[in-house]
Design a protein around this motif. Sequence first.
Motif, mmCIF file in Angstrom:
data_model
loop_
_atom_site.group_PDB
_atom_site.id
_atom_site.type_symbol
_atom_site.label_atom_id
_atom_site.label_comp_id
_atom_site.label_asym_id
_atom_site.label_seq_id
_atom_site.Cartn_x
_atom_site.Cartn_y
_atom_site.Cartn_z
ATOM 1 N N PRO A 94 29.789 38.517 4.332
ATOM 2 C CA PRO A 94 28.402 38.691 4.778
ATOM 3 C C PRO A 94 27.421 38.858 3.626
ATOM 4 C CG PRO A 94 29.629 40.727 5.031
ATOM 5 C CD PRO A 94 30.627 39.688 4.652
ATOM 6 N N HIS A 95 26.200 38.429 3.901
ATOM 7 C CA HIS A 95 25.080 38.690 2.991
ATOM 8 C C HIS A 95 24.456 40.052 3.284
ATOM 9 C CE1 HIS A 95 25.074 34.139 3.195
ATOM 10 N NE2 HIS A 95 25.207 34.367 1.903
ATOM 11 N N LEU A 96 24.452 40.437 4.567
ATOM 12 C CA LEU A 96 23.841 41.702 4.981
ATOM 13 C C LEU A 96 24.832 42.474 5.836
ATOM 14 C CD1 LEU A 96 20.287 40.413 5.996
ATOM 15 C CD2 LEU A 96 20.885 41.638 3.906
ATOM 16 N N LEU A 97 24.872 43.802 5.660
ATOM 17 C CA LEU A 97 25.771 44.667 6.420
ATOM 18 C C LEU A 97 24.944 45.652 7.239
ATOM 19 C CD1 LEU A 97 27.217 43.988 3.503
ATOM 20 C CD2 LEU A 97 28.961 45.528 4.373
ATOM 21 N N LEU A 98 25.167 45.660 8.548
ATOM 22 C CA LEU A 98 24.506 46.616 9.433
ATOM 23 C C LEU A 98 25.558 47.626 9.861
ATOM 24 C CD1 LEU A 98 22.377 44.257 11.704
ATOM 25 C CD2 LEU A 98 21.941 45.057 9.378
ATOM 26 N N ASP A 99 25.376 48.882 9.473
ATOM 27 C CA ASP A 99 26.426 49.873 9.659
ATOM 28 C C ASP A 99 25.973 51.025 10.539
ATOM 29 O OD1 ASP A 99 29.021 50.650 9.295
ATOM 30 O OD2 ASP A 99 28.903 50.808 7.121
ATOM 31 N N ASP A 100 26.960 51.675 11.154
ATOM 32 C CA ASP A 100 26.729 52.815 12.027
ATOM 33 C C ASP A 100 27.800 53.849 11.702
ATOM 34 O OD1 ASP A 100 26.812 54.598 14.279
ATOM 35 O OD2 ASP A 100 25.678 53.132 15.426
ATOM 36 N N GLY A 101 27.572 54.620 10.639
ATOM 37 C CA GLY A 101 28.554 55.595 10.199
ATOM 38 C C GLY A 101 29.150 55.296 8.843
ATOM 39 N N CYS A 102 28.768 54.180 8.236
ATOM 40 C CA CYS A 102 29.146 53.815 6.858
ATOM 41 C C CYS A 102 30.584 53.315 6.730
ATOM 42 C CB CYS A 102 28.907 55.001 5.910
ATOM 43 S SG CYS A 102 28.856 54.586 4.151
ATOM 44 N N ASP A 103 31.298 53.108 7.828
ATOM 45 C CA ASP A 103 32.668 52.608 7.726
ATOM 46 C C ASP A 103 32.720 51.219 7.095
ATOM 47 O OD1 ASP A 103 33.878 54.826 8.710
ATOM 48 O OD2 ASP A 103 34.321 54.020 10.695
ATOM 49 N N LEU A 104 31.824 50.327 7.527
ATOM 50 C CA LEU A 104 31.843 48.955 7.026
ATOM 51 C C LEU A 104 31.549 48.913 5.530
ATOM 52 C CD1 LEU A 104 32.269 46.153 8.332
ATOM 53 C CD2 LEU A 104 29.790 45.946 8.433
ATOM 54 N N VAL A 105 30.525 49.639 5.119
ATOM 55 C CA VAL A 105 30.159 49.672 3.696
ATOM 56 C C VAL A 105 31.267 50.331 2.887
ATOM 57 C CG1 VAL A 105 28.527 50.653 2.037
ATOM 58 C CG2 VAL A 105 27.689 49.644 4.169
ATOM 59 N N ASN A 106 31.852 51.389 3.433
ATOM 60 C CA ASN A 106 32.920 52.091 2.726
ATOM 61 C C ASN A 106 34.114 51.181 2.479
ATOM 62 O OD1 ASN A 106 35.524 53.949 2.888
ATOM 63 N ND2 ASN A 106 33.850 55.203 2.131
ATOM 64 N N ILE A 107 34.544 50.449 3.506
ATOM 65 C CA ILE A 107 35.687 49.546 3.358
ATOM 66 C C ILE A 107 35.369 48.424 2.383
ATOM 67 C CG2 ILE A 107 37.094 47.850 4.586
ATOM 68 C CD1 ILE A 107 37.002 49.690 7.008
#
Length: 420
Positions: free
Chosen positions: A122-135
């Motif tokens: 992905p070019h952009l990450l939409l997160d709800d709790g930071c799990d996606l960004v953390n991984i």
Amino acid sequence: MAFPDSDVADLGLAQAGVRRVEWAERAMPVLRKVHDRFAADRPMAGLRVAACMHVTAETANLLRALSGGGAEIALAASNPLSTQDDTAAALVAEYGISVYARAGIDPASYDRNLAAVLERRPHLLLDDGCDLVNIAHMERPELLDEALGGCEQTTTGVIRLRRMRADGALKLPMVAVNDTATKRMFDNRYGTGQSTLDGIMRATNAMIAGRTVVVAGFGYCGRGLAERARGMGARVVVTEVDPVKALDAVMQGYTVLPMDEAAPIGDVLVTVTGNRDVVRAEHLASLKDGAVLANSGHFDVEIDLPALEAMSVDIRREVRPQADEYVLADGRRIVLLAEGRLVNLGAAEGHPAAVMDMSFSVQALTVAWLARSAADLQPGVLEVPGGIDTEVARLELEALGVGVDRLTPEQEDYLNSWQE
């Protein structure tokens, strides 16, 4: 018809999902205007978006707006209990969005779904709790070369992002959508307050009036919950670790106690802190027979679930939908709602669509701003540009038929002058 790659429970539920999504859209007039604007301008054309969010009808309308603006979207659930299988099916079959989400999946499947959306590079990450960004940072750092940035929409997630930034680990510009005035006031306060009580009442069918409700945490979410519970006739007790917030609660007329004094008198105890071990073993041991435990913080760590299980001699699952009864050695029964996960989404449907209209409109406009501006931004936790929040509030007032005054030129001069 060829559907996008996905993993959902049953595509046959798509038409039921469409009806649910369209019903929510009726209460989301601001997002509808944003959708129409995006369809004309295509500000996300060519961008791949990975989202980790609650798979609800309201989220579906946000993703439809982004898709209409040209984004290619892959969605994973941020909470297995909140996933609406019919909405997931509609997103795939009717709106052409990849979804990896099934209601009630186990932790391993949850992790697989997050990995699946990250595979889209992905070019952009939409997160709800930071799990996606953390991984992405810990397990797939090579993806960060293509990623431009993203948004985080929860208090818990913003806390985690700021810790990453302080440790020098955050490699992307991430916008704290949670920290806007409209999000804190309407989503956190009014949305969480109403939807949390909705979840508790659906799961228990209990009377709120006349009962003692313990609210752990007096941030925006806890404040909203305390207000709604008091409005329904409950005696509200607040617990806090922050002296300023505790003083605020006292001045608003609430009883403020430490948890070891509040737990024994509570009929319903709700954690809304974003921290872990708020209700610990010593508190669980003091609960009255029939006490109800619920969590409206992001993760299922606020109540010490291993301790509750260890001190129980019997666990009766699903005595009511989303209500498990733990029987202690002395016969006392403790009722845990939604497995200790978000009760407003696990046992109810989350915030009303009218609330999410503002939050998701801010998020949609922020994504469009990121698409234009990301190349000029540095890694860190950024604020939503001020004009976006103001614009959404103005559009919402228009939708409600509410007018406001405007400053006269003389008033503007007065406010901008130190000499007058």
